[in-house]
Motif scaffolding. Sequence first.
Motif, PDB file in Angstrom:
ATOM      1  N   HIS A  45      47.487  46.233  31.681  1.00  0.00           N
ATOM      2  CA  HIS A  45      48.376  46.545  30.829  1.00  0.00           C
ATOM      3  C   HIS A  45      48.801  45.708  29.759  1.00  0.00           C
ATOM      4  CE1 HIS A  45      49.641  48.670  34.563  1.00  0.00           C
ATOM      5  NE2 HIS A  45      49.789  47.576  35.260  1.00  0.00           N
ATOM      6  N   ASP A  46      49.514  46.155  28.647  1.00  0.00           N
ATOM      7  CA  ASP A  46      49.945  45.151  27.635  1.00  0.00           C
ATOM      8  C   ASP A  46      50.861  44.205  28.275  1.00  0.00           C
ATOM      9  OD1 ASP A  46      48.490  46.266  25.655  1.00  0.00           O
ATOM     10  OD2 ASP A  46      50.237  47.202  24.472  1.00  0.00           O
ATOM     11  N   VAL A  47      50.816  43.137  27.855  1.00  0.00           N
ATOM     12  CA  VAL A  47      52.206  42.199  28.055  1.00  0.00           C
ATOM     13  C   VAL A  47      52.583  41.788  26.819  1.00  0.00           C
ATOM     14  CG1 VAL A  47      52.411  39.957  28.885  1.00  0.00           C
ATOM     15  CG2 VAL A  47      50.670  41.026  29.871  1.00  0.00           C
ATOM     16  N   ILE A  48      54.103  41.713  26.912  1.00  0.00           N
ATOM     17  CA  ILE A  48      55.020  41.418  25.730  1.00  0.00           C
ATOM     18  C   ILE A  48      56.062  40.242  26.188  1.00  0.00           C
ATOM     19  CG2 ILE A  48      54.447  43.741  24.552  1.00  0.00           C
ATOM     20  CD1 ILE A  48      57.181  44.280  25.280  1.00  0.00           C
ATOM     21  N   VAL A  49      56.284  39.840  25.329  1.00  0.00           N
ATOM     22  CA  VAL A  49      57.482  38.606  25.626  1.00  0.00           C
ATOM     23  C   VAL A  49      58.923  39.348  25.611  1.00  0.00           C
ATOM     24  CG1 VAL A  49      58.841  36.489  24.891  1.00  0.00           C
ATOM     25  CG2 VAL A  49      56.031  36.847  24.456  1.00  0.00           C
ATOM     26  N   HIS A  50      59.581  39.268  26.886  1.00  0.00           N
ATOM     27  CA  HIS A  50      61.032  40.079  26.925  1.00  0.00           C
ATOM     28  C   HIS A  50      61.830  38.867  26.611  1.00  0.00           C
ATOM     29  CE1 HIS A  50      63.738  43.117  28.014  1.00  0.00           C
ATOM     30  NE2 HIS A  50      64.147  42.504  29.048  1.00  0.00           N
ATOM     31  N   MET A  51      62.322  38.671  25.325  1.00  0.00           N
ATOM     32  CA  MET A  51      63.078  37.542  24.783  1.00  0.00           C
ATOM     33  C   MET A  51      64.679  37.649  25.007  1.00  0.00           C
ATOM     34  SD  MET A  51      62.157  34.757  23.036  1.00  0.00           S
ATOM     35  CE  MET A  51      63.428  33.361  23.244  1.00  0.00           C
ATOM     36  N   PRO A  52      65.000  36.752  25.669  1.00  0.00           N
ATOM     37  CA  PRO A  52      66.517  36.878  25.971  1.00  0.00           C
ATOM     38  C   PRO A  52      67.153  36.434  24.804  1.00  0.00           C
ATOM     39  CG  PRO A  52      65.611  34.841  26.949  1.00  0.00           C
ATOM     40  CD  PRO A  52      64.511  35.697  26.517  1.00  0.00           C
ATOM     41  N   MET A  53      68.332  37.403  24.301  1.00  0.00           N
ATOM     42  CA  MET A  53      69.075  37.368  23.057  1.00  0.00           C
ATOM     43  C   MET A  53      70.414  37.622  23.383  1.00  0.00           C
ATOM     44  SD  MET A  53      66.501  38.996  20.340  1.00  0.00           S
ATOM     45  CE  MET A  53      64.877  38.309  19.932  1.00  0.00           C
ATOM     46  N   GLU A  54      71.251  36.796  22.581  1.00  0.00           N
ATOM     47  CA  GLU A  54      72.756  37.109  22.769  1.00  0.00           C
ATOM     48  C   GLU A  54      73.396  38.528  22.678  1.00  0.00           C
ATOM     49  OE1 GLU A  54      76.808  35.100  20.964  1.00  0.00           O
ATOM     50  OE2 GLU A  54      74.935  34.655  19.986  1.00  0.00           O
ATOM     51  N   PRO A  55      74.191  38.844  23.819  1.00  0.00           N
ATOM     52  CA  PRO A  55      74.739  40.249  23.406  1.00  0.00           C
ATOM     53  C   PRO A  55      76.229  40.186  23.162  1.00  0.00           C
ATOM     54  CG  PRO A  55      74.987  39.337  25.811  1.00  0.00           C
ATOM     55  CD  PRO A  55      74.201  38.168  24.915  1.00  0.00           C
TER      56      PRO A  55
ATOM     57  N   ARG B 164      78.714  41.738  24.483  1.00  0.00           N
ATOM     58  CA  ARG B 164      79.152  41.536  26.035  1.00  0.00           C
ATOM     59  C   ARG B 164      78.339  41.284  27.026  1.00  0.00           C
ATOM     60  NH1 ARG B 164      82.237  45.486  23.229  1.00  0.00           N
ATOM     61  NH2 ARG B 164      80.908  47.124  24.273  1.00  0.00           N
ATOM     62  N   GLY B 165      78.742  40.772  27.963  1.00  0.00           N
ATOM     63  CA  GLY B 165      77.638  40.606  29.384  1.00  0.00           C
ATOM     64  C   GLY B 165      77.832  39.406  29.880  1.00  0.00           C
ATOM     65  N   ASN B 166      77.320  39.113  31.055  1.00  0.00           N
ATOM     66  CA  ASN B 166      77.105  37.898  31.847  1.00  0.00           C
ATOM     67  C   ASN B 166      76.128  37.241  31.267  1.00  0.00           C
ATOM     68  OD1 ASN B 166      76.997  35.802  33.678  1.00  0.00           O
ATOM     69  ND2 ASN B 166      77.439  37.340  35.466  1.00  0.00           N
ATOM     70  N   PRO B 167      76.672  35.873  30.774  1.00  0.00           N
ATOM     71  CA  PRO B 167      75.693  34.822  30.300  1.00  0.00           C
ATOM     72  C   PRO B 167      74.546  34.439  31.091  1.00  0.00           C
ATOM     73  CG  PRO B 167      77.960  34.309  29.937  1.00  0.00           C
ATOM     74  CD  PRO B 167      77.971  35.222  30.735  1.00  0.00           C
ATOM     75  N   LYS B 168      74.807  34.662  32.407  1.00  0.00           N
ATOM     76  CA  LYS B 168      73.758  34.611  33.600  1.00  0.00           C
ATOM     77  C   LYS B 168      72.563  35.209  33.330  1.00  0.00           C
ATOM     78  CE  LYS B 168      77.213  32.096  36.917  1.00  0.00           C
ATOM     79  NZ  LYS B 168      77.527  32.402  38.327  1.00  0.00           N
ATOM     80  N   TRP B 169      72.873  36.467  33.025  1.00  0.00           N
ATOM     81  CA  TRP B 169      71.787  37.394  32.754  1.00  0.00           C
ATOM     82  C   TRP B 169      70.820  37.147  31.518  1.00  0.00           C
ATOM     83  CZ3 TRP B 169      75.654  42.155  32.683  1.00  0.00           C
ATOM     84  CH2 TRP B 169      76.136  42.306  34.038  1.00  0.00           C
ATOM     85  N   LEU B 170      71.029  36.436  30.659  1.00  0.00           N
ATOM     86  CA  LEU B 170      70.275  35.886  29.590  1.00  0.00           C
ATOM     87  C   LEU B 170      68.895  35.041  30.052  1.00  0.00           C
ATOM     88  CD1 LEU B 170      72.639  35.182  26.740  1.00  0.00           C
ATOM     89  CD2 LEU B 170      71.113  36.817  26.675  1.00  0.00           C
ATOM     90  N   GLY B 171      69.066  34.405  31.029  1.00  0.00           N
ATOM     91  CA  GLY B 171      68.014  33.390  31.350  1.00  0.00           C
ATOM     92  C   GLY B 171      67.855  32.175  30.376  1.00  0.00           C
ATOM     93  N   PRO B 172      67.030  31.390  30.601  1.00  0.00           N
ATOM     94  CA  PRO B 172      66.828  30.083  30.044  1.00  0.00           C
ATOM     95  C   PRO B 172      66.374  30.422  28.409  1.00  0.00           C
ATOM     96  CG  PRO B 172      65.478  29.878  31.769  1.00  0.00           C
ATOM     97  CD  PRO B 172      65.999  31.575  31.850  1.00  0.00           C
ATOM     98  N   ASN B 173      67.041  29.276  27.533  1.00  0.00           N
ATOM     99  CA  ASN B 173      66.438  29.211  26.253  1.00  0.00           C
ATOM    100  C   ASN B 173      66.657  30.742  25.420  1.00  0.00           C
ATOM    101  OD1 ASN B 173      65.494  26.446  26.355  1.00  0.00           O
ATOM    102  ND2 ASN B 173      63.611  27.169  27.705  1.00  0.00           N
TER     103      ASN B 173
ATOM    104  N   ARG C 225      62.523  27.966  19.703  1.00  0.00           N
ATOM    105  CA  ARG C 225      62.707  28.801  21.071  1.00  0.00           C
ATOM    106  C   ARG C 225      61.793  30.008  21.156  1.00  0.00           C
ATOM    107  NH1 ARG C 225      68.927  28.540  23.511  1.00  0.00           N
ATOM    108  NH2 ARG C 225      69.149  26.134  23.426  1.00  0.00           N
ATOM    109  N   VAL C 226      61.801  30.569  20.004  1.00  0.00           N
ATOM    110  CA  VAL C 226      60.738  31.715  19.956  1.00  0.00           C
ATOM    111  C   VAL C 226      59.239  31.412  20.145  1.00  0.00           C
ATOM    112  CG1 VAL C 226      59.946  33.732  18.478  1.00  0.00           C
ATOM    113  CG2 VAL C 226      62.368  33.119  18.620  1.00  0.00           C
ATOM    114  N   GLU C 227      58.905  30.299  19.457  1.00  0.00           N
ATOM    115  CA  GLU C 227      57.618  29.785  19.615  1.00  0.00           C
ATOM    116  C   GLU C 227      57.456  29.209  21.088  1.00  0.00           C
ATOM    117  OE1 GLU C 227      57.365  26.453  16.829  1.00  0.00           O
ATOM    118  OE2 GLU C 227      56.870  28.064  15.051  1.00  0.00           O
TER     119      GLU C 227
END
Length: 271
Positions: free
Chosen positions: A92-102, A104-113, A127-129
């Motif tokens: 499979h291809d692997v990509i980074v699923h980068m958590p980014m500010e929404p 609206r939404g629960n901040p807990k859903w964002l994950g670290p960094n 953080r991106v690096e």
Amino acid sequence: MRKKGLSRRALSLGLAFLIAGTVFPASVAPASPALPGFPETPRQVAIVIDDFGNRMKGTEQMLELPVRLTVAVMPFLPTTRRDAEEAHAKGHDVIVHMPMEPVRGNPKWLGPNAILTSLSDGEIRERVEKAIADVPHAVGMNNHMGSRATADERVMRIVLQVCKEKGLFFLDSRTSHRSVVSKVAAELGVPTIRNDVFLDDVYSARHVARQLDVVLEKLEKDEKCVVIGHVGPPGLITSDALKSAIPQLQKKVMFVTLSQLGPDLVRKAAG
């Protein structure tokens, strides 16, 4: 999964445009047979599965599907590296699923960094690096949430510049109609792809079936389609639907990873 919840169109002719079993590089793949009502040109579908990295529902089932996926792995989570390594080993291809500010939404859903609009340029870059370094075998990146961050030119210019330096493409998950990803990526020369359809933004088999009909409507006009599903709350629903469909659909469509879609779609998305 109860099949009575799926539309007749999605289970019969409809779903035949979603999956193919044998995967070939896009440049050498043989032509798929045309189906009634659709053009002769072979269709390509890339399915992206988000939210790997925490061994949530559907993780094992998705990775065991006998087709290639693009696996979006969140960084800095308990099974980030395990999921990325396993996905890569299965082709499979692997990509980074980068958590980014929404917006609206629960901040807990964002994950670290997570990437926040309040961060300085240097903090965003760092953080991106770090996220890229934390996800083995990553060939691209997409946004986890991010309706506010992807609409911010300053933020996305930094994110996309790092992607360019690391040789990664960027998939805009399209969580906001105000996204500036395509505009900024075109200016920087970063390969960019857009999501077309969310399969399971509502957690029900009936909704997944309706979204597959949306995929069909797009494929009546376009040769390629990018769709996003998830592990987690809808993971078993989505993986069961795909597993059930594969035996009867494997010869109907080219099933490709994002990196196999080729430069034509990248240029179209970035323009």
